[in-house]
Scaffold this motif. Structure first.
Motif, PDB file in Angstrom:
ATOM      1  N   ASP A 297      74.306  15.859 -97.472  1.00 13.32           N
ATOM      2  CA  ASP A 297      74.794  14.705 -96.718  1.00 13.32           C
ATOM      3  C   ASP A 297      74.437  14.896 -95.241  1.00 13.32           C
ATOM      4  O   ASP A 297      75.207  15.481 -94.476  1.00 13.32           O
ATOM      5  N   LYS A 298      73.275  14.386 -94.856  1.00 16.42           N
ATOM      6  CA  LYS A 298      72.798  14.600 -93.491  1.00 16.42           C
ATOM      7  C   LYS A 298      73.552  13.751 -92.472  1.00 16.42           C
ATOM      8  O   LYS A 298      74.052  12.670 -92.782  1.00 16.42           O
ATOM      9  N   MET A 299      73.610  14.277 -91.270  1.00 11.42           N
ATOM     10  CA  MET A 299      74.095  13.514 -90.138  1.00 11.42           C
ATOM     11  C   MET A 299      73.026  12.454 -89.856  1.00 11.42           C
ATOM     12  O   MET A 299      71.842  12.716 -90.019  1.00 11.42           O
ATOM     13  N   ASP A 300      73.411  11.271 -89.424  1.00 13.99           N
ATOM     14  CA  ASP A 300      72.457  10.181 -89.261  1.00 13.99           C
ATOM     15  C   ASP A 300      72.589   9.543 -87.877  1.00 13.99           C
ATOM     16  O   ASP A 300      73.695   9.245 -87.435  1.00 13.99           O
TER      17      ASP A 300
ATOM     18  N   MET B 178      70.344  23.010 -77.290  1.00 15.09           N
ATOM     19  CA  MET B 178      70.744  22.163 -78.402  1.00 15.09           C
ATOM     20  C   MET B 178      70.221  22.742 -79.707  1.00 15.09           C
ATOM     21  O   MET B 178      69.086  23.192 -79.787  1.00 15.09           O
ATOM     22  N   TYR B 179      71.072  22.730 -80.733  1.00 21.69           N
ATOM     23  CA  TYR B 179      70.687  23.125 -82.084  1.00 21.69           C
ATOM     24  C   TYR B 179      71.030  21.967 -83.009  1.00 21.69           C
ATOM     25  O   TYR B 179      72.139  21.419 -82.955  1.00 21.69           O
ATOM     26  N   ALA B 180      70.068  21.569 -83.854  1.00 19.15           N
ATOM     27  CA  ALA B 180      70.308  20.499 -84.817  1.00 19.15           C
ATOM     28  C   ALA B 180      69.818  20.923 -86.190  1.00 19.15           C
ATOM     29  O   ALA B 180      68.724  21.473 -86.320  1.00 19.15           O
ATOM     30  N   SER B 181      70.632  20.657 -87.210  1.00 19.02           N
ATOM     31  CA  SER B 181      70.286  20.969 -88.588  1.00 19.02           C
ATOM     32  C   SER B 181      70.838  19.875 -89.496  1.00 19.02           C
ATOM     33  O   SER B 181      71.950  19.379 -89.270  1.00 19.02           O
ATOM     34  N   HIS B 182      70.065  19.486 -90.509  1.00 19.18           N
ATOM     35  CA  HIS B 182      70.464  18.436 -91.451  1.00 19.18           C
ATOM     36  C   HIS B 182      70.800  17.143 -90.708  1.00 19.18           C
ATOM     37  O   HIS B 182      71.841  16.527 -90.923  1.00 19.18           O
ATOM     38  N   VAL B 183      69.884  16.737 -89.821  1.00 12.88           N
ATOM     39  CA  VAL B 183      70.046  15.497 -89.064  1.00 12.88           C
ATOM     40  C   VAL B 183      68.883  14.572 -89.412  1.00 12.88           C
ATOM     41  O   VAL B 183      67.731  14.982 -89.374  1.00 12.88           O
TER      42      VAL B 183
ATOM     43  N   TYR C 176      66.316  23.474 -80.332  1.00  7.63           N
ATOM     44  CA  TYR C 176      65.891  24.010 -81.626  1.00  7.63           C
ATOM     45  C   TYR C 176      66.325  23.037 -82.716  1.00  7.63           C
ATOM     46  O   TYR C 176      67.524  22.827 -82.930  1.00  7.63           O
ATOM     47  N   ILE C 177      65.329  22.439 -83.379  1.00  8.72           N
ATOM     48  CA  ILE C 177      65.614  21.481 -84.438  1.00  8.72           C
ATOM     49  C   ILE C 177      65.131  22.088 -85.746  1.00  8.72           C
ATOM     50  O   ILE C 177      63.932  22.312 -85.936  1.00  8.72           O
ATOM     51  N   GLN C 178      66.058  22.347 -86.620  1.00  8.23           N
ATOM     52  CA  GLN C 178      65.780  23.035 -87.879  1.00  8.23           C
ATOM     53  C   GLN C 178      64.907  22.178 -88.801  1.00  8.23           C
ATOM     54  O   GLN C 178      64.933  20.947 -88.724  1.00  8.23           O
ATOM     55  N   SER C 179      64.157  22.841 -89.668  1.00  3.48           N
ATOM     56  CA  SER C 179      63.188  22.166 -90.542  1.00  3.48           C
ATOM     57  C   SER C 179      63.830  21.226 -91.553  1.00  3.48           C
ATOM     58  O   SER C 179      63.151  20.389 -92.141  1.00  3.48           O
ATOM     59  N   ASP C 180      65.131  21.294 -91.748  1.00  2.00           N
ATOM     60  CA  ASP C 180      65.805  20.410 -92.704  1.00  2.00           C
ATOM     61  C   ASP C 180      66.210  19.071 -92.075  1.00  2.00           C
ATOM     62  O   ASP C 180      66.866  18.250 -92.706  1.00  2.00           O
ATOM     63  N   SER C 181      65.800  18.842 -90.843  1.00  2.00           N
ATOM     64  CA  SER C 181      66.048  17.558 -90.175  1.00  2.00           C
ATOM     65  C   SER C 181      64.828  16.661 -90.366  1.00  2.00           C
ATOM     66  O   SER C 181      63.788  17.108 -90.837  1.00  2.00           O
ATOM     67  N   GLU C 182      64.946  15.388 -89.967  1.00  2.00           N
ATOM     68  CA  GLU C 182      63.811  14.472 -90.116  1.00  2.00           C
ATOM     69  C   GLU C 182      63.920  13.325 -89.109  1.00  2.00           C
ATOM     70  O   GLU C 182      64.974  13.074 -88.546  1.00  2.00           O
ATOM     71  N   ASP C 183      62.782  12.655 -88.909  1.00  2.00           N
ATOM     72  CA  ASP C 183      62.697  11.516 -87.990  1.00  2.00           C
ATOM     73  C   ASP C 183      63.149  11.906 -86.581  1.00  2.00           C
ATOM     74  O   ASP C 183      64.089  11.334 -86.016  1.00  2.00           O
ATOM     75  N   VAL C 184      62.446  12.875 -85.992  1.00  2.00           N
ATOM     76  CA  VAL C 184      62.791  13.410 -84.675  1.00  2.00           C
ATOM     77  C   VAL C 184      61.839  12.846 -83.626  1.00  2.00           C
ATOM     78  O   VAL C 184      60.618  12.854 -83.813  1.00  2.00           O
ATOM     79  N   VAL C 185      62.413  12.387 -82.503  1.00  2.00           N
ATOM     80  CA  VAL C 185      61.625  11.900 -81.375  1.00  2.00           C
ATOM     81  C   VAL C 185      62.182  12.510 -80.102  1.00  2.00           C
ATOM     82  O   VAL C 185      63.384  12.433 -79.836  1.00  2.00           O
TER      83      VAL C 185
END
Length: 174
Positions: free
Chosen positions: A49-52, A78-83, A115-124
């Motif tokens: 259940d990713k953060m959106d 900043m750290y982001a995972s499952h976003v 640092y944006i973890q590889s399990d995130s998506e649609d990053v700008v």
């Protein structure tokens, strides 16, 4: 909007300024300054259940560090995972992951401005200033778009993949 959170730079660092560890949606951080924590911003959904829709806009995120003599851990602005859907726009990330004012606050290859973890998506990441990070200015492990930004004094400006076969990246006008 319009708030400041900070810890003294002579402290041990550690902790988080903003830490959201649940799969929530529509988080907007606008005109905010976060400074002096071990991780200034943390956004972490779940594998199932990713953060959106997380937006960081017109904000300053600086001086994150951990005193590695006093405690273990990694540090980042900043750290982001499952976003899913992460936008960093018109923001400043500066001097994250280390502190020359604290004996154990030295830079390491594990500490970054972003640092944006590889399990995130649609990053700008767009129209931002990213400088003096311990290692990478921005590590976008899942791939994404980095455009119109200025990178100064980082060991590496940015990464757009961690080697996944399906990761794609676009870098424009940096």
């Amino acid at each position: 909007m319009g708030i400041e959170m900070s810890k003294p730079l002579d402290d041990y660092g550690g902790g988080a300024g903003v830490s959201i560890l649940n799969p929530v949606s529509n988080i907007h951080i606008d005109d905010v300054r976060v400074s002096g924590f071990g991780a200034n911003l943390v956004f972490q959904g779940r594998e199932t259940d990713k953060m959106d829709n997380v937006v960081i806009r017109r904000s300053v995120v600086d001086n994150s560090f951990v005193d590695l003599v006093a405690e273990a851990g990694h540090s980042s602005g900043m750290y982001a995972s499952h976003v899913k859907g992460l936008l960093i726009e018109e923001s400043v990330f500066d001097h994250n992951g280390w502190s020359e004012q604290v004996g154990g606050g030295y830079p390491t290859k594990f500490n970054h401005n972003v640092y944006i973890q590889s399990d995130s998506e649609d990053v700008v990441v767009t129209d931002s200033i990213i400088g003096r990070g311990s290692a990478a200015g921005v590590q976008v492990r899942p791939g994404g778009t980095v455009s119109g930004s200025v990178f100064v004094g980082n060991n590496d400006a940015f990464y757009l993949s961690s080697g996944q076969e399906d990761a794609t990246g676009l870098a424009l006008n940096n």
